[in-house]
Design a protein around this motif. Structure first.
Motif, PDB file in Angstrom:
ATOM      1  N   THR A 494       0.844  -1.193   0.000  1.00  0.00           N
ATOM      2  CA  THR A 494       0.000   0.000   0.000  1.00  0.00           C
ATOM      3  C   THR A 494       0.877   1.240   0.000  1.00  0.00           C
ATOM      4  N   HIS A 495       0.228   2.411  -0.009  1.00  0.00           N
ATOM      5  CA  HIS A 495       0.888   3.701   0.186  1.00  0.00           C
ATOM      6  C   HIS A 495       0.257   4.336   1.409  1.00  0.00           C
ATOM      7  N   VAL A 496       0.979   4.411   2.487  1.00  0.00           N
ATOM      8  CA  VAL A 496       0.392   4.901   3.740  1.00  0.00           C
ATOM      9  C   VAL A 496       0.083   6.394   3.696  1.00  0.00           C
ATOM     10  N   ASP A 497       0.552   7.096   2.646  1.00  0.00           N
ATOM     11  CA  ASP A 497       0.237   8.525   2.579  1.00  0.00           C
ATOM     12  C   ASP A 497      -1.163   8.780   2.027  1.00  0.00           C
ATOM     13  N   ASN A 498      -1.808   7.749   1.406  1.00  0.00           N
ATOM     14  CA  ASN A 498      -3.148   7.987   0.879  1.00  0.00           C
ATOM     15  C   ASN A 498      -4.107   6.820   1.080  1.00  0.00           C
ATOM     16  N   ASP A 499      -3.764   5.827   1.888  1.00  0.00           N
ATOM     17  CA  ASP A 499      -4.635   4.683   2.154  1.00  0.00           C
ATOM     18  C   ASP A 499      -5.405   4.921   3.450  1.00  0.00           C
ATOM     19  N   PRO A 500      -6.718   5.160   3.386  1.00  0.00           N
ATOM     20  CA  PRO A 500      -7.493   5.443   4.609  1.00  0.00           C
ATOM     21  C   PRO A 500      -7.509   4.291   5.598  1.00  0.00           C
ATOM     22  N   ASN A 501      -7.231   3.057   5.135  1.00  0.00           N
ATOM     23  CA  ASN A 501      -7.175   1.936   6.056  1.00  0.00           C
ATOM     24  C   ASN A 501      -5.813   1.801   6.718  1.00  0.00           C
ATOM     25  N   ASN A 502      -4.853   2.527   6.210  1.00  0.00           N
ATOM     26  CA  ASN A 502      -3.489   2.506   6.752  1.00  0.00           C
ATOM     27  C   ASN A 502      -2.906   3.903   6.547  1.00  0.00           C
ATOM     28  N   CYS A 503      -3.470   4.866   7.229  1.00  0.00           N
ATOM     29  CA  CYS A 503      -3.161   6.284   6.978  1.00  0.00           C
ATOM     30  C   CYS A 503      -2.024   6.763   7.873  1.00  0.00           C
ATOM     31  N   GLY A 504      -0.875   7.006   7.256  1.00  0.00           N
ATOM     32  CA  GLY A 504       0.288   7.463   8.002  1.00  0.00           C
ATOM     33  C   GLY A 504       1.119   6.329   8.551  1.00  0.00           C
ATOM     34  N   ALA A 505       0.465   5.186   8.816  1.00  0.00           N
ATOM     35  CA  ALA A 505       1.166   4.006   9.327  1.00  0.00           C
ATOM     36  C   ALA A 505       0.259   2.800   9.139  1.00  0.00           C
ATOM     37  N   CYS A 506       0.861   1.624   9.075  1.00  0.00           N
ATOM     38  CA  CYS A 506       0.079   0.397   8.908  1.00  0.00           C
ATOM     39  C   CYS A 506      -0.916   0.227  10.066  1.00  0.00           C
ATOM     40  N   GLY A 507      -2.146  -0.128   9.728  1.00  0.00           N
ATOM     41  CA  GLY A 507      -3.165  -0.403  10.737  1.00  0.00           C
ATOM     42  C   GLY A 507      -3.867   0.807  11.288  1.00  0.00           C
ATOM     43  N   VAL A 508      -3.466   2.008  10.861  1.00  0.00           N
ATOM     44  CA  VAL A 508      -4.134   3.227  11.334  1.00  0.00           C
ATOM     45  C   VAL A 508      -5.280   3.524  10.370  1.00  0.00           C
ATOM     46  N   SER A 509      -6.495   3.182  10.783  1.00  0.00           N
ATOM     47  CA  SER A 509      -7.667   3.341   9.921  1.00  0.00           C
ATOM     48  C   SER A 509      -8.335   4.680  10.178  1.00  0.00           C
ATOM     49  N   SER A 520     -11.038   9.980   3.938  1.00  0.00           N
ATOM     50  CA  SER A 520      -9.966  10.190   2.969  1.00  0.00           C
ATOM     51  C   SER A 520      -8.649  10.266   3.724  1.00  0.00           C
ATOM     52  N   CYS A 521      -7.584   9.996   3.010  1.00  0.00           N
ATOM     53  CA  CYS A 521      -6.251  10.091   3.597  1.00  0.00           C
ATOM     54  C   CYS A 521      -5.388  10.905   2.646  1.00  0.00           C
ATOM     55  N   THR A 522      -4.908  12.040   3.101  1.00  0.00           N
ATOM     56  CA  THR A 522      -4.079  12.916   2.283  1.00  0.00           C
ATOM     57  C   THR A 522      -2.787  13.224   3.029  1.00  0.00           C
ATOM     58  N   PHE A 523      -1.655  12.822   2.435  1.00  0.00           N
ATOM     59  CA  PHE A 523      -0.345  13.008   3.075  1.00  0.00           C
ATOM     60  C   PHE A 523      -0.334  12.424   4.489  1.00  0.00           C
ATOM     61  N   GLY A 524      -1.024  11.277   4.630  1.00  0.00           N
ATOM     62  CA  GLY A 524      -1.005  10.580   5.912  1.00  0.00           C
ATOM     63  C   GLY A 524      -1.940  11.140   6.953  1.00  0.00           C
ATOM     64  N   ALA A 525      -2.838  12.047   6.572  1.00  0.00           N
ATOM     65  CA  ALA A 525      -3.790  12.633   7.522  1.00  0.00           C
ATOM     66  C   ALA A 525      -5.220  12.336   7.062  1.00  0.00           C
ATOM     67  N   CYS A 526      -6.089  11.987   8.027  1.00  0.00           N
ATOM     68  CA  CYS A 526      -7.479  11.634   7.712  1.00  0.00           C
ATOM     69  C   CYS A 526      -8.357  12.880   7.596  1.00  0.00           C
ATOM     70  N   GLY A 527      -9.380  12.776   6.750  1.00  0.00           N
ATOM     71  CA  GLY A 527     -10.383  13.834   6.621  1.00  0.00           C
ATOM     72  C   GLY A 527     -11.761  13.224   6.460  1.00  0.00           C
ATOM     73  N   PHE A 528     -12.798  13.953   6.896  1.00  0.00           N
ATOM     74  CA  PHE A 528     -14.150  13.393   6.904  1.00  0.00           C
ATOM     75  C   PHE A 528     -15.177  14.427   6.444  1.00  0.00           C
ATOM     76  N   THR A 529     -16.357  13.917   6.087  1.00  0.00           N
ATOM     77  CA  THR A 529     -17.558  14.747   5.967  1.00  0.00           C
ATOM     78  C   THR A 529     -18.664  14.001   6.715  1.00  0.00           C
ATOM     79  N   CYS A 530     -19.835  14.603   6.827  1.00  0.00           N
ATOM     80  CA  CYS A 530     -20.944  13.985   7.550  1.00  0.00           C
ATOM     81  C   CYS A 530     -21.913  13.320   6.592  1.00  0.00           C
ATOM     82  N   LYS A 531     -22.530  12.247   7.053  1.00  0.00           N
ATOM     83  CA  LYS A 531     -23.556  11.590   6.258  1.00  0.00           C
ATOM     84  C   LYS A 531     -24.733  12.551   6.049  1.00  0.00           C
ATOM     85  N   PRO A 532     -25.419  12.412   4.930  1.00  0.00           N
ATOM     86  CA  PRO A 532     -26.668  13.155   4.767  1.00  0.00           C
ATOM     87  C   PRO A 532     -27.635  12.820   5.891  1.00  0.00           C
ATOM     88  N   GLY A 533     -28.304  13.846   6.405  1.00  0.00           N
ATOM     89  CA  GLY A 533     -29.238  13.649   7.504  1.00  0.00           C
ATOM     90  C   GLY A 533     -28.691  14.103   8.841  1.00  0.00           C
TER      91      GLY A 533
END
Length: 907
Positions: A494-509, A520-533
């Motif tokens: 994988t690429h830990v800089d953009n894998d949301p299941n391994n973001c920044g390090a293996c096993g960091v979901s 999302s995972c960008t440069f090893g950092a997670c980002g989120f939005t909210c579900k509709p509703g």
């Protein structure tokens, strides 16, 4: 008789039936049942609330009195406690006597006993549970014991899935999921002709107990007395497993009970044995992946008639509930076919064949029939406590990849619309650059073929066990530039800089916050939005559930779990309270509240909130003194209403507001040209004034709904007294006060002939009341059919019954020219003006009688509905807020100003 909050009953809108059992709820709710009265008119099932939260149904000429001492399952008929399901002198209802020579069975007169009951003398008795006729007629059990399976035993000895119920001093064992005399709760009797299935009364059996045998719903796959078909009892020592009598339970099934009560159960989806033998889900809940829940999740994500199924591979529900594959066809990827599709393995044979994904199916993990223990997931074909590899996130027992799974896109349970794909954790029409579109059955996945070991280099090309996929090539190790995670057979590239299941390090979901999605995972950092509703704050890192929605003419507000207030829509006068006059298409936070709020009410161009300390603050337009602070000025942030405390409810209309205190008093302030403040004058009040004659004894209030397109709306108010009567005041141009006149009333007058009222709702120029029998009555202007009498036009100066709603209604709400109700069957119905889609039936056609709202999400049964000018909101059981109707100012909060004809979640 009515639901109370803070010592007083509160104004009705729509209320969740489940709160009846808890005795608590939101501050706007009022039940149709009350604390001791029967639902309906005292017929079968008379009683109150209780386990399961369902209202009993019934009909008849007599009712049990408030404070009746009758036990569960009996009704007070003229001072005598009787079982109207079996009493020939009171069959189905008090006073309904069977003709000479006929018996009473299941509330029906006839010449034979029904539903497995036995004739004992001149009555039908269920000798399997009747403590007075246990196993045989006139064979009573000793006091304090119960009758189970026709055998007397201590009351604590009820079998698996059974509950101890009582009639007077006697106890009996009941299966609340299937017993029509105790459906969902002791004494909850199903109407004549209906069955009890999954704890709910209905016309047919559903879910696992889908077969009707001798009047009862059974699961022929596991019922020892009806194995495979009704009446086929297994020999002594054998059990029924998969519809066949056998010495032991089949793989994937647990052996529950002992001796004569031994039975086989699937701990994944059996609501009588959910996760473990004997763990019974509450009435109305499902068993999903070994846990009780109001909706399905994980691998078995679809609810089909009360049963959680995998529509990818279930031949009885292939692609959709009820779509049965013909003959020996199998279901693979939501499609029926002769063989399983790519990626699936054929398990079983002949008519019992099915398709399984051995990589992640917890009931066929790595091999057919190899079930993981409840609580463990199937990860890369092996049972484990946690997921790993590319499918690194656990969703309800299923290991999945939130980046490409259209059923769990960005977060567990967030499904993309049919035809859409999940790309980068977001639902889209096509896969994003860098991923490939691969089809498994009817499901399209967006996969990174450079690292996906199941689609390495191309769709469907799986690497051999022990190999990894690196740069689209199967090999023993990852190439330079790739990160290696996991070890042994669980290793992957994988690429830990953009894998949301391994973001920044293996096993960091990148696990999203509650109600969040789009990881999302960008440069090893997670980002989120909210579900509709759900409402978004903190750049999507916090996703809030809103409740107690209040909808007005052009803006809407709700309360967060921590007591904050969020608003959206028109903000011309600062009525959103965010310190600006900028309109908002999505919820924004009200700034400057002096404490947490417990109630919010939206007026035409102002807003008020009740704080948990009983004080009130208001904001927005103030030149008509509607802010109540004595200044008569507008404010972009909250100001405190003067001389007011201990408030439990609040209702706002056209530039004025009324409040109900814990002492049962009503006070109002603001605009008063039509006497809507109820103090006998027509002058505005800059601080609260008492409504004449209502200094105590009020249990609920309602203020008329103001509109932006009709004059003289939002200018009258009503109150329900603790005696069950209604008093109204203010504008009466179309009879909305209900005293058989069209004369304005500056002080409260009685609504003529109305009694037994537990809830009230005021529309633009019409008013509706809910009685303790679950009936709805309306009066006032009927130009669009909003009174609900079945014909349009005219005005009703006194109350008239709404067609088809004489019983079984839990709560009501009234908009400017439309009305809605929540029924005992958990259906939301609306009627009246529909030019902007406020009725939610997918059209713009006015409806003269109750019409069902369409498009509420599966698992999202409405618990509350709020009505605005020409729009409506629903708060659902799973915490979502959805709106429909007029949206010209963004008052639906979905991020647009597009009018919606069916429910659409806020965003």
């Amino acid at each position: 008789m009515s639901f109370r909050f803070g010592g007083r009953a509160a104004t009705v809108v729509l209320w969740t039936a489940a709160f009846a059992a808890l005795g608590c709820g939101d501050s706007e709710s009022a039940t149709a049942g009350g604390t001791a009265s029967t639902a309906g008119s005292g017929g079968a099932g008379g009683g109150t609330g209780g386990a399961g939260g369902e209202m009993p149904t019934g009909s008849g000429s007599s009712s049990s009195s408030s404070g009746s001492a009758c036990g569960s399952g009996t009704t007070d008929c003229n001072g005598t406690c009787v079982d109207t399901a079996l009493d020939p002198k009171n069959c189905g209802a008090c006073g309904t006597e069977c003709p000479s020579g006929e018996l009473c069975s299941m509330s029906t007169c006839g010449v034979v006993c029904l539903g497995g009951t036995t004739q004992c003398g001149d009555a039908c008795k269920d000798t399997s549970i009747d403590p007075a006729n246990c196993g045989a007629c006139e064979n009573p059990c000793p006091a304090g014991s119960a009758c189970e399976g026709g055998v007397c035993q201590p009351a604590a000895g009820c079998g698996p899935g059974q509950t101890t119920c009582s009639i007077g001093a006697n106890s009996y064992c009941a299966t609340l999921s299937t017993d029509p005399q105790n459906c969902g709760g002791c004494g909850f009797v199903c109407p004549t002709g209906q069955v009890c299935s999954s704890g709910h009364c209905g016309a047919t059996c559903t879910g696992k107990t889908s077969t009707l045998c001798s009047g009862g719903c059974v699961d022929t796959a596991s019922d020892n007395l009806n194995c495979g078909e009704c009446g086929n009892a297994c020999p002594a020592g054998q059990v029924c497993s998969g519809g066949t009598c056998a010495a032991t339970c089949a793989p994937g099934f647990a052996t529950c009970g002992s001796g004569a009560t031994t039975h086989c159960a699937s701990l994944y989806d059996d609501p009588q044995n959910c996760g473990a033998c004997g763990v019974v889900c509450p009435a109305g809940q499902l068993c999903s992946n070994g846990s009780c829940a109001p909706y399905c999740g994980g691998f078995f994500e679809t609810s089909c008639n009360g049963l959680c199924v995998d529509t990818d591979a279930n031949p009885q529900n292939c692609g959709a509930c009820g779509n049965v594959c013909a003959g020996e066809l199998v279901c693979s990827g939501e499609q029926c076919g002769a063989t399983c599709g790519a990626g699936y393995t054929t398990c079983g044979s002949g008519a019992d064949a099915y398709c399984a994904l051995l990589q992640n199916d917890p009931q066929n993990c790595g091999a057919c029939g190899q079930a993981c223990p409840v609580g463990e997931a199937c990860s890369q074909g092996a049972c484990a406590a946690a997921c790993n590899g590319v499918n690194g996130t656990l969703c309800g027992g299923l290991c999945t990849n939130l980046i490409n799974d259209p059923k769990n896109c960005g977060s567990c349970g967030y499904a993309c619309a049919p035809g859409d794909v999940c790309s980068g954790g977001l639902c889209a029409k096509e896969c994003a650059s860098g991923t490939s579109s691969c089809t498994v059955g009817a499901t399209t996945l967006c996969v990174d073929v450079s690292v996906d070991s199941q689609n390495c280099g191309s769709c469907g090309h799986a690497c051999a066990p022990g190999e990894v996929c690196s740069n689209g090539t199967c090999s023993s190790s990852c190439q330079t530039g790739y990160d290696t995670c996991g070890v042994g057979n669980a290793a992957f590239c994988t690429h830990v800089d953009n894998d949301p299941n391994n973001c920044g390090a293996c096993g960091v979901s990148c696990e999203p916050p509650p109600n969040g999605s789009a990881t999302s995972c960008t440069f090893g950092a997670c980002g989120f939005t909210c579900k509709p509703g759900y409402a978004s704050t903190n750049n999507g890192n916090t996703c809030l559930t809103l409740k107690d929605i209040s909808a007005g003419a052009e803006h809407t507000c709700g309360i967060t779990g921590s007591g904050g207030v969020m608003c959206w829509g028109n903000n011309q006068y600062g009525q959103l309270g965010d310190g600006t006059m900028i309109g908002r298409l999505s919820p924004v936070t009200v700034l400057g509240l002096s404490g947490p709020a417990k109630k919010v009410s939206v007026g035409t161009i102002s807003t008020c909130a009740v704080l948990t300390d009983g004080h009130v603050q208001c904001w927005g337009h103030g030149s008509n003194s509607e802010l109540g602070d004595g200044l008569g000025q507008s404010s972009l942030t909250p100001v405190t209403v003067q001389n007011l405390s201990d408030v439990v409810d609040i209702q706002s209309g056209r530039s004025y507001t009324c409040a109900l205190t814990g002492a049962g008093a009503v006070a109002c302030w603001g605009y008063n040209a039509f006497g809507q403040l109820g103090d006998g004058t027509s002058g505005n009040a800059s601080v609260p004034v008492g409504v004449q004659g209502l200094s105590s004894g009020v249990t609920a209030i309602a203020v008329s709904q103001a509109t932006g397109w009709q004059d003289y709306t939002g200018l009258n108010a009503c109150a329900v007294t603790n005696a069950g009567t209604v008093k109204c005041w203010g504008n009466n141009s179309h009879g909305q006060v209900g005293d058989n006149s069209a004369t304005p009333r500056p002080t409260p007058v009685d609504v003529l002939g109305l009694s037994g009222v537990v809830g009230i709702a005021a529309g633009g120029m019409h008013t509706c009341a809910l009685t303790n029998a679950g009936a709805v009555n309306c009066w006032g202007y009927n130009g669009n059919g909003q009174v609900g009498v079945g014909t349009p036009g005219g005005q009703y100066l006194t109350y008239a019954p709404v067609a088809g709603l004489s019983t079984g209604v839990l709560a009501i709400a009234a908009g400017a020219a439309h009305t809605c109700a929540l029924t005992q069957a958990k259906k939301t119905v609306c009627w009246g003006y529909n030019g902007s889609g406020a009725l939610g039936d997918g059209t713009t056609t006015d409806r003269l009688g109750p019409t069902a709202v369409q498009g509420l999400p599966a698992g999202g049964l409405p618990v509350i509905v709020r009505t605005g000018d020409s729009y409506t909101f629903a708060e659902t059981a799973d915490g979502q807020v959805l709106g429909w109707g007029l949206n010209d100012y963004g008052q639906l909060g979905d991020g647009t100003n597009t009018t919606r004809l069916v429910p659409t979640p806020i965003h």
